[in-house]
Design a protein around this motif. Structure first.
Motif, mmCIF file in Angstrom:
data_model
loop_
_atom_site.group_PDB
_atom_site.id
_atom_site.type_symbol
_atom_site.label_atom_id
_atom_site.label_comp_id
_atom_site.label_asym_id
_atom_site.label_seq_id
_atom_site.Cartn_x
_atom_site.Cartn_y
_atom_site.Cartn_z
ATOM 1 N N GLY A 214 -16.581 -18.224 45.671
ATOM 2 C CA GLY A 214 -16.286 -17.456 44.461
ATOM 3 C C GLY A 214 -14.907 -16.843 44.495
ATOM 4 O O GLY A 214 -14.169 -16.865 43.503
ATOM 5 N N HIS B 10 -19.154 -15.140 50.091
ATOM 6 C CA HIS B 10 -18.481 -15.133 48.785
ATOM 7 C C HIS B 10 -17.171 -15.933 48.787
ATOM 8 O O HIS B 10 -16.409 -15.843 47.818
ATOM 9 C CB HIS B 10 -18.205 -13.694 48.361
ATOM 10 C CG HIS B 10 -19.437 -12.900 48.075
ATOM 11 N ND1 HIS B 10 -20.119 -12.979 46.879
ATOM 12 C CD2 HIS B 10 -20.139 -12.023 48.850
ATOM 13 C CE1 HIS B 10 -21.163 -12.176 46.914
ATOM 14 N NE2 HIS B 10 -21.208 -11.589 48.095
ATOM 15 N N GLN C 192 -12.312 -19.388 43.867
ATOM 16 C CA GLN C 192 -12.318 -19.842 42.476
ATOM 17 C C GLN C 192 -12.005 -18.713 41.493
ATOM 18 O O GLN C 192 -12.248 -18.843 40.304
ATOM 19 C CB GLN C 192 -13.673 -20.484 42.149
ATOM 20 C CG GLN C 192 -13.924 -21.771 42.933
ATOM 21 C CD GLN C 192 -15.272 -22.387 42.632
ATOM 22 O OE1 GLN C 192 -16.163 -21.757 42.041
ATOM 23 N NE2 GLN C 192 -15.461 -23.633 43.037
ATOM 24 N N ARG C 193 -11.477 -17.611 42.010
ATOM 25 C CA ARG C 193 -10.963 -16.507 41.188
ATOM 26 C C ARG C 193 -12.061 -15.715 40.466
ATOM 27 O O ARG C 193 -11.841 -15.206 39.362
ATOM 28 C CB ARG C 193 -9.909 -17.008 40.197
ATOM 29 C CG ARG C 193 -8.724 -17.668 40.854
ATOM 30 C CD ARG C 193 -7.701 -18.103 39.820
ATOM 31 N NE ARG C 193 -7.104 -16.965 39.163
ATOM 32 C CZ ARG C 193 -5.843 -16.567 39.310
ATOM 33 N NH1 ARG C 193 -5.045 -17.229 40.120
ATOM 34 N NH2 ARG C 193 -5.377 -15.532 38.656
ATOM 35 N N ALA C 194 -13.198 -15.583 41.095
ATOM 36 C CA ALA C 194 -14.245 -14.722 40.534
ATOM 37 C C ALA C 194 -13.815 -13.260 40.680
ATOM 38 O O ALA C 194 -13.516 -12.805 41.783
ATOM 39 C CB ALA C 194 -15.573 -14.971 41.241
ATOM 40 N N GLU D 90 -15.434 -10.229 40.079
ATOM 41 C CA GLU D 90 -16.306 -9.192 40.629
ATOM 42 C C GLU D 90 -16.272 -9.144 42.160
ATOM 43 O O GLU D 90 -16.116 -8.065 42.735
ATOM 44 C CB GLU D 90 -17.735 -9.361 40.097
ATOM 45 C CG GLU D 90 -17.881 -8.992 38.626
ATOM 46 C CD GLU D 90 -17.345 -7.612 38.299
ATOM 47 O OE1 GLU D 90 -17.691 -6.648 39.021
ATOM 48 O OE2 GLU D 90 -16.591 -7.480 37.329
#
Length: 383
Positions: free
Chosen positions: A221, A218, A224-226, A228
């Motif tokens: 993600g 992960h 990239q500031r995801a 969840e």
């Protein structure tokens, strides 16, 4: 000569909750008020991180509306106190005096609350002030950064810096309550978003190989500031931190500090850079250094160190800063030994997911590890 010796022994049970939510100060969210209900409303004094008030200019009005809604349960005794964010709060002992003075001015006693909303450094400083006021005012932490939500904010340490040394004065004091509001993370800048992930790398490397593999999967993600995967990472880290505290030495009476993996160099780097490095950024470099040392020592293989350094850089961290070189960094080992109470104990890696403590380090090997990271850093920047 006759002696009389009275032996005393007792144990104290500590318990507190760490909660996760969204929209904590929405009047429809009763989570905080539910934990403060009693026969008569208690007084609460609030301290805010200045950076947070700038990112959320309506926060004070939201607080006032919230406490007005639940005034039967808790009374906001004064306007919130705003303090500088980051290490500036821990470097200014006068802020502690001001908070202690506020407990006198506003009648904050051991049946009242001091609530702090902000990043880890502000939580540390306010927690220390709460712990020394009336021998301990009930303390509520609302961590607002990744680093404080997954690590420092859920623990039992409080401190300020002194003599130019990190966390020189402090206490072990359990919070009354910790509430993490994920919405606060949305306004973090990229450096602060990323910074807390260093602690995720840390606990994964020393405790949980599966979690390390999850971070690798992960990494893009997260970088990239995801939201969840970040929420999952925070909750997982917080649980491992709590599990560690519940172990045999929650108040660190011994010299073992497994959760300080990568921190001996990090603490010194923060000071050497005049705290221009975020704590998590310094920890990431410290993890890279001690992992490389473990590799050069022959404890982990080349594939392992490549995985570790790749994860660190994939998440956006640097492997090297100029302050990493020189004897000033090596002096950090002696300062860390003093911080531990006299016996040096450093966590290294036997494998990804398995830490091993040592009580001495080879300074020549440290220098070789630094040179290794400098070369990797140059290669990464060229690419």
């Amino acid at each position: 000569m006759t002696h009389t010796v009275l032996q005393q022994a007792f144990s104290v049970h500590f318990q507190y909750k760490v909660c996760f939510t969204h929209g904590l100060f929405d009047p429809k969210n009763s989570l905080l008020a539910d934990h403060l209900r009693s026969e008569s409303p208690a007084r609460i004094f609030v301290v805010l991180d200045q950076g947070l008030t700038e990112a959320h200019p309506d926060l004070i009005s939201k607080l006032e509306e919230y406490f007005d809604t639940y005034k039967k349960d808790v009374l906001l005794c004064a306007a919130p106190m705003i303090v500088p964010g980051g290490e500036a709060s821990k470097n200014d002992e006068d802020l502690v005096r001001q908070i202690v003075e506020a407990t006198h001015l506003y009648g904050i006693d051991r049946h009242s609350y001091i609530m702090v909303i902000g990043g880890g450094a502000v939580l540390d400083m306010v927690g220390f002030a709460a712990a020394i006021s009336h021998r301990g005012v009930r303390h509520i932490r609302i961590p607002t950064t990744v680093l404080s939500q997954n690590d420092s904010g859920v623990g039992v340490k409080n401190s300020i810096n002194y003599f130019g040394k990190k966390n020189y004065i402090g206490t072990f004091a359990t919070p009354y309550l910790v509430i993490n509001d994920f919405d606060f993370l949305k306004t973090l800048d990229d450096r602060d978003w990323r910074s807390g992930l260093a602690e995720a790398i840390k606990v994964a490397l020393i405790k949980d190989a599966d979690f390390f593999q999850w971070l690798e999967k992960h990494a893009l993600g997260l970088a990239q500031r995801a939201m969840e995967p970040m929420k999952d990472s925070i909750i997982r880290c917080a649980k491992m931190h709590l599990d560690h505290i519940a172990g045999k030495d929650p108040f660190e009476m011994g010299s073992s500090r497994p959760l300080d993996f990568g921190h001996w160099a990090a603490h010194k780097l923060e000071n050497l850079t005049n705290f221009d490095l975020r704590h998590g950024e310094a920890v990431a470099i410290g993890i890279a250094l001690d992992s490389t040392y473990s590799f050069l020592k022959g404890w982990i293989g080349e594939a392992d160190i490549e995985r570790i350094l790749k994860l660190i850089t994939d998440l956006g961290f640097d492997l090297f800063v100029p302050e990493l070189t020189g004897d000033n960094l090596i002096k950090g080992l002696e300062e860390f030994r003093e911080h531990l109470g006299g016996r040096l104990t450093i966590m290294l890696l036997k494998a990804v997911g398995k830490g091993e403590e040592v009580h001495e380090m080879d300074t020549n090997l440290i220098r070789k590890a630094i040179a290794y990271l400098e070369s990797k850093h140059k290669i990464t920047n060229l690419n």
